[in-house]
Scaffold this motif. Sequence first.
Motif, mmCIF file in Angstrom:
data_model
loop_
_atom_site.group_PDB
_atom_site.id
_atom_site.type_symbol
_atom_site.label_atom_id
_atom_site.label_comp_id
_atom_site.label_asym_id
_atom_site.label_seq_id
_atom_site.Cartn_x
_atom_site.Cartn_y
_atom_site.Cartn_z
ATOM 1 N N THR A 31 9.451 -0.400 9.308
ATOM 2 C CA THR A 31 8.098 -0.122 8.845
ATOM 3 C C THR A 31 8.151 0.749 7.591
ATOM 4 O O THR A 31 8.910 1.717 7.532
ATOM 5 C CB THR A 31 7.282 0.602 9.936
ATOM 6 N N LEU A 32 7.368 0.384 6.615
ATOM 7 C CA LEU A 32 7.325 1.143 5.360
ATOM 8 C C LEU A 32 6.685 2.502 5.586
ATOM 9 O O LEU A 32 5.622 2.602 6.213
ATOM 10 C CB LEU A 32 6.506 0.366 4.318
ATOM 11 N N ARG A 33 7.340 3.541 5.098
ATOM 12 C CA ARG A 33 6.715 4.863 5.093
ATOM 13 C C ARG A 33 5.679 4.880 3.984
ATOM 14 O O ARG A 33 6.009 4.626 2.826
ATOM 15 C CB ARG A 33 7.758 5.953 4.858
ATOM 16 N N PRO A 34 4.412 5.150 4.321
ATOM 17 C CA PRO A 34 3.346 5.079 3.302
ATOM 18 C C PRO A 34 3.666 5.939 2.077
ATOM 19 O O PRO A 34 4.224 7.027 2.181
ATOM 20 C CB PRO A 34 2.117 5.608 4.044
ATOM 21 N N GLU A 94 -1.906 -4.288 -6.841
ATOM 22 C CA GLU A 94 -1.296 -4.985 -5.704
ATOM 23 C C GLU A 94 -0.344 -4.073 -4.933
ATOM 24 O O GLU A 94 -0.234 -4.173 -3.697
ATOM 25 C CB GLU A 94 -0.551 -6.222 -6.204
ATOM 26 N N LEU A 95 0.329 -3.181 -5.633
ATOM 27 C CA LEU A 95 1.276 -2.277 -4.968
ATOM 28 C C LEU A 95 0.587 -1.175 -4.184
ATOM 29 O O LEU A 95 1.251 -0.422 -3.451
ATOM 30 C CB LEU A 95 2.227 -1.672 -6.002
ATOM 31 N N THR A 96 -0.734 -1.090 -4.305
ATOM 32 C CA THR A 96 -1.475 -0.083 -3.537
ATOM 33 C C THR A 96 -1.329 -0.320 -2.039
ATOM 34 O O THR A 96 -1.535 0.612 -1.245
ATOM 35 C CB THR A 96 -2.961 -0.102 -3.956
ATOM 36 N N VAL A 97 -0.959 -1.526 -1.621
ATOM 37 C CA VAL A 97 -0.748 -1.781 -0.190
ATOM 38 C C VAL A 97 0.332 -0.861 0.371
ATOM 39 O O VAL A 97 0.389 -0.633 1.590
ATOM 40 C CB VAL A 97 -0.363 -3.249 0.067
ATOM 41 N N MET A 98 1.170 -0.292 -0.504
ATOM 42 C CA MET A 98 2.243 0.578 -0.038
ATOM 43 C C MET A 98 1.730 1.951 0.376
ATOM 44 O O MET A 98 2.482 2.780 0.886
ATOM 45 C CB MET A 98 3.317 0.721 -1.115
ATOM 46 N N ALA A 99 0.431 2.193 0.184
ATOM 47 C CA ALA A 99 -0.151 3.454 0.650
ATOM 48 C C ALA A 99 -0.368 3.466 2.151
ATOM 49 O O ALA A 99 -0.689 4.514 2.732
ATOM 50 C CB ALA A 99 -1.474 3.713 -0.062
ATOM 51 N N GLY A 100 -0.192 2.326 2.794
ATOM 52 C CA GLY A 100 -0.342 2.248 4.245
ATOM 53 C C GLY A 100 0.941 1.710 4.878
ATOM 54 O O GLY A 100 1.831 1.210 4.190
ATOM 55 N N PRO A 101 1.044 1.823 6.217
ATOM 56 C CA PRO A 101 2.246 1.310 6.888
ATOM 57 C C PRO A 101 2.293 -0.214 6.835
ATOM 58 O O PRO A 101 1.293 -0.891 7.070
ATOM 59 C CB PRO A 101 2.084 1.818 8.328
ATOM 60 N N LEU A 102 3.444 -0.739 6.471
ATOM 61 C CA LEU A 102 3.641 -2.182 6.415
ATOM 62 C C LEU A 102 4.866 -2.554 7.234
ATOM 63 O O LEU A 102 5.863 -1.834 7.246
ATOM 64 C CB LEU A 102 3.865 -2.650 4.967
#
Length: 254
Positions: free
Chosen positions: A91-94, A161-169
């Motif tokens: 899981t990506l760390r925001p 588009e990279l703003t999605v990295m501000a949340g867990p992925l």
Amino acid sequence: MFRLLRVRPPNGWAAVGWELGIVIAGVLIALAVQQWADGRAWADRAAKARAAIDEQFSEHIVNAIEWRLVEPCVAAQLDRLADRVDDPGDTLRPVRIIDQGFGRVIRAPSRSNLTEHYEASTADGAVSHFPAALRNAFASTVNQARLVNAFGDEFQQLAGELTVMAGPLRLDPGVRFELLKRIERGRQLNNALGVIHRQIANRLFRAGVRPTAEQIEARIREAGSIAVCRALGLPLRPSDELFANTPIAAPLIR
């Protein structure tokens, strides 16, 4: 049978020639005066066009100063994003939002290089009265301005588009690939914009275009990208490395 008559003007042929010469001289003088007046009018129009174009193209140099300053900072931001994607976890760390105005995880300049003064002056013929070297320099600047605007718009789209990295992925292989592809494209655009801005500034300096110290100082004070980079402790390019063989006073870049 026809007879040839000898025609003799009342005052002689010399008088006719003299009168004809006066008429021709008058016509030539009138044409010369008209050409002189037209030349003065075009010179005045060309001077006004040059002043308007110089003012607008000075902003291109200021835009170039801003991007060249923050280019290493933008590269560092992209590296940080890539490091998060490369984490071994599932899981990506925001990522922290650093552009509060747009809620984005990356911040870079988003200014356009405008060219409408050049285009208007080309349409009305004033640019055709510039020296050939200046016409070529300005035409090349306009072509590269279009690239700056297109690449800048693409970079801002990627940033959104990279703003999605501000949340867990969930970092499955497909998600990792898509994120890294966008980050790598961001690196390419950052590098390309740095090169094009440098070329534009160098060319315009050689053509005699100069932004004022007040323009430069105002941009440095007001540029949000520079403020973000400083707040994050990310690198800025030294002022003496902004452009090749182009003097920018170091005290203005602080």
